[in-house]
Enzyme design. Structure first.
Site: not given
Ligand code: PLP
Length: 356
Positions: A39, A134
């Site tokens: 993302k 969250r």
């Molecule tokens: C963005 C996200 C991740 C990745 O997080 P990082 O800190 O970039 O490794 C993992 N799980 C969810 C649900 C996310 O939204």
């Protein structure tokens, strides 16, 4: 050929590949697999391909558009929607995601109905609330929730997961991870589920991984930041042996002049509704860059040269050029933090340039 176009973000695919490989070894040595989270790079197909070539077979993104982009680019992976779908996009979820993360029965019921009508079984990972507040189903509700989901013909529960350090800043400590394993064990004892993914978190799990002896039931993490920026997000420390400079933001000077350091004239608000204060440093060489908040989150940029960002508007950054000899037309390079990377990769105004 694009090297002279600004603004651009230079993406070093070899450094990303190296980081991905190191993290695969590190986590793999403790029996933990990796989902590559795309993302922050907007499902960039060139980067996705690097991850897949290094052996990451599951890619996860929070945007269906990004999953579609990677699919249409021919990336050979399993695709995960990294958040609970909205009710209005369930059709697209079935079309573009092999797996989605879920916490709401109404949404899972609709996923099931649509998948079933197409003779499909959509895979889901149920997210547990572990305190970061969250997404997540409260642990006390999980067994009842699963019992209802198991009755739905169009979905298959393939995993359980949790998020840490995303909203509440709650760390995936050893205590939290043991708690997660215990909850998962309880669910497995109660229902005979073939759970492929017990997904314990994200890049924030790095310190836990380094210290833990027994990883319990956890067999997966979802990594973004540590692959791209070589950092763990809890203390934003560099992970030893990884590249922290796979991405560089490059723009150029469009004005360089000696001017006062304090604005003069009757004062009101700036472009963003603030009343800015300035320190009097006398006359200074000031530089102007033709990019601003519309292009990149300026507060997340760190200049690589010894110059200082004084502020920004929608389309400009104002610099104190200090002792540097930067002239109009010269390029200025910046390191990016996670938020700046997200904004630059998202911005249509910033060229994506690949280096090897
Ligand atoms: C963005 C996200 C991740 C990745 O997080 P990082 O800190 O970039 O490794 C993992 N799980 C969810 C649900 C996310 O939204």
């Amino acid at each position: 050929m694009h090297a002279s176009v600004t603004p651009r973000i230079e993406i070093n695919l070899a450094k990303i590949a190296y980081n991905a490989n190191q993290l695969l070894q590190l986590y793999g040595a403790k029996g933990i697999g990796i989902m590559g989270v795309t993302k922050v790079v907007c499902g960039n197909p060139a980067i996705a391909e690097v991850l897949v070539n290094k052996g990451i077979g599951v890619l996860a993104d929070s945007k269906l558009e990004n999953l579609r982009k990677m699919r249409e680019a021919g990336i050979q992976a399993q695709f995960v929607l990294l958040r609970t779908p909205s009710l209005s996009e369930v059709n697209e979820v079935i079309a573009y995601a092999d797996i989605s993360m879920n916490t709401e029965l109404a949404i899972i019921q609709k996923l099931s109905a649509i998948a079933h009508a197409q003779n499909k079984r959509h895979q889901i990972i149920l997210m547990l609330e572990m305190g970061d507040l969250r997404e997540g189903i409260m642990p006390a509700d999980m067994a009842g929730f699963i019992a209802e989901v198991l009755a739905l013909p169009g979905v298959q529960v393939v995993g359980l997961g949790a998020s840490f350090a995303c909203f509440g800043g709650v760390k995936p400590s050893a205590v939290k991870m043991d708690e997660l394993s215990a909850i998962v064990q309880g669910i497995e004892d109660q229902f005979s589920l073939p759970l492929m993914y017990i997904s314990g978190g994200n890049s924030a799990n790095y310190n836990w991984l380094m210290e833990v002896k027994d990883t319990g039931k956890i067999n997966n993490v979802r990594l973004g930041e540590s692959i791209y920026l070589g950092r763990e997000p809890v203390f934003r420390e560099a992970i030893s042996g990884l590249f922290t400079d796979a991405f560089t933001f490059v723009t150029e000077v469009i004005e360089a002049k000696v001017k006062p350091s304090v604005p003069y004239g009757e004062k009101g608000q700036d472009a963003f509704g603030n009343l800015p204060q300035f320190q009097d440093r006398g006359m200074m060489r000031r530089g102007l860059l033709g990019v601003g908040e519309q292009d990149v989150l300026v507060s997340g940029l760190t200049p690589q040269a010894n110059i200082e960002v004084l502020g920004s508007s929608s389309d400009h950054i104002v610099l104190d050029l200090k002792k540097s000899n930067l002239q109009v037309g010269d390029e200025v390079s910046f390191s990016l933090n996670y938020s700046a990377l997200l904004s630059a990769m998202t911005s249509p105004y910033v060229l994506k340039a690949y280096t090897h």
